[in-house]
Scaffold this active site. Structure first.
Site, short mmCIF file in Angstrom:
data_model
loop_
_atom_site.label_atom_id
_atom_site.label_comp_id
_atom_site.label_asym_id
_atom_site.label_seq_id
_atom_site.Cartn_x
_atom_site.Cartn_y
_atom_site.Cartn_z
N ASN A 148 2.76 95.89 56.39
CA ASN A 148 4.20 96.16 56.56
C ASN A 148 4.81 95.21 57.58
OD1 ASN A 148 5.43 98.53 55.00
ND2 ASN A 148 3.41 99.30 55.55
N LYS A 174 -1.94 110.12 78.10
CA LYS A 174 -0.98 109.56 77.13
C LYS A 174 0.29 109.05 77.83
CE LYS A 174 0.99 110.77 72.66
NZ LYS A 174 0.06 110.57 71.56
N MET A 183 -1.48 104.56 64.39
CA MET A 183 -2.19 105.80 64.09
C MET A 183 -2.22 106.79 65.24
SD MET A 183 -2.72 105.22 60.99
CE MET A 183 -3.79 106.56 60.49
N ARG A 184 -1.12 106.90 65.96
CA ARG A 184 -1.04 107.87 67.05
C ARG A 184 0.28 108.60 66.98
NH1 ARG A 184 -4.65 106.97 71.24
NH2 ARG A 184 -5.99 105.27 70.63
N LEU A 185 0.25 109.83 67.44
CA LEU A 185 1.50 110.59 67.54
C LEU A 185 2.27 110.06 68.75
CD1 LEU A 185 2.54 112.96 65.85
CD2 LEU A 185 1.58 114.51 67.56
N ASN A 208 9.50 105.02 61.51
CA ASN A 208 8.15 105.04 60.96
C ASN A 208 8.25 104.98 59.44
OD1 ASN A 208 5.27 105.41 60.93
ND2 ASN A 208 5.61 107.53 60.30
N HIS A 251 6.10 106.35 56.05
CA HIS A 251 5.03 107.26 55.65
C HIS A 251 4.81 107.14 54.14
CE1 HIS A 251 2.41 110.69 55.70
NE2 HIS A 251 3.06 111.16 54.65
C1 GRF Z 1 1.00 102.32 55.30
O1 GRF Z 1 0.59 102.97 54.14
C2 GRF Z 1 2.07 103.14 56.01
O2 GRF Z 1 2.85 103.88 55.14
C3 GRF Z 1 1.22 104.06 56.86
O3 GRF Z 1 0.13 103.28 57.29
C4 GRF Z 1 -0.09 102.23 56.35
C5 GRF Z 1 -0.03 100.95 57.13
O4 GRF Z 1 -0.37 99.85 56.36
N1 GRF Z 1 2.01 104.60 57.94
P1 GRF Z 1 -0.20 98.38 56.95
O5 GRF Z 1 -1.03 98.34 58.24
O6 GRF Z 1 1.25 98.14 57.21
O7 GRF Z 1 -0.77 97.48 55.91
#
Ligand code: GRF
Length: 203
Positions: A16, A67, A92-94, A109, A111
């Protein structure tokens, strides 16, 4: 006009992030990636940043007592780089209180499911297992919950009979790469307004 300065937080491969960089370089997104921060030293996202001359920083959460202190260090780095919008891209964290208060309604974000269905870390797998006919992705503002913030944009993809988690994830990812930049562009153009938990898109 000054470009919207983005701070991207990523824990992994960063596809992304790459799509955002590519859209900026193609002139389709009026923003600038000011810094990429990761909580994982080996995150490929950091290398993608370096490949494009973007400042990158690994911040080790283990180095901090908690945190709050860890996030203070993130906020410091974001402020040093004059970041206006924080973009979570596979982070990968809240997000905690410190970061939320420093960038209230200025954190996005993406999702890989149509929220509020299938929040959490296995959005694609959960959709396949549930048997829905359509899934997709959601760009939302971040609040203190897990994938609960106000929805900005969504894109829909069909779920095929023979899909597994990976095939569905790949189909969704193609949409993620478009819709995230579209949402950031709307923000850059000042077109996003919050009304309660609803996001109004307007001129
Ligand atoms: C994606 O599927 C996004 O929706 C999720 O984590 C993944 C990240 O993929 N939150 P990348 O690291 O951007 O390839």
């Amino acid at each position: 006009m000054a470009k919207l300065r983005l701070g991207v937080l990523a824990s992994g491969r960063g596809s992304n992030l790459q799509a955002i960089i590519d859209n900026i370089e193609a002139g389709k997104l009026d923003a600038e990636v000011a810094v990429v921060i990761s909580d994982k030293p080996a995150a490929y996202a950091l290398e993608r940043a370096r490949n494009h001359g973007i400042p990158d920083k690994y911040i080790n959460p283990g180095e901090f007592p908690g945190k709050a202190e860890y996030e203070k260090s993130i906020v410091e780095c974001l402020k040093e780089n004059r970041v206006e919008l924080v973009v979570l891209a596979g982070y990968m964290r809240l997000v905690g209180k410190v970061l939320l208060e420093a960038y209230t309604n200025r954190i996005m974000n993406i999702h890989p499911a149509l929220l509020p269905s299938f929040p959490g870390t296995h959005g694609q797998r959960d959709a396949v297992e549930y048997g829905v006919r359509f899934s997709g992705c959601t760009v939302h503002f971040v609040d203190s919950g897990m994938d609960t913030g106000p929805i900005i944009l969504q894109a829909v993809v069909p779920v095929m009979q023979d899909d597994d988690e990976d095939t569905l994830a790949a189909r969704i990812l193609q949409e993620e790469h478009k819709v995230y930049s579209q949402a950031i562009q709307l923000c850059a153009e000042g077109k996003l307004t919050l009304e309660g938990r609803k996001v109004r898109i307007g001129g």
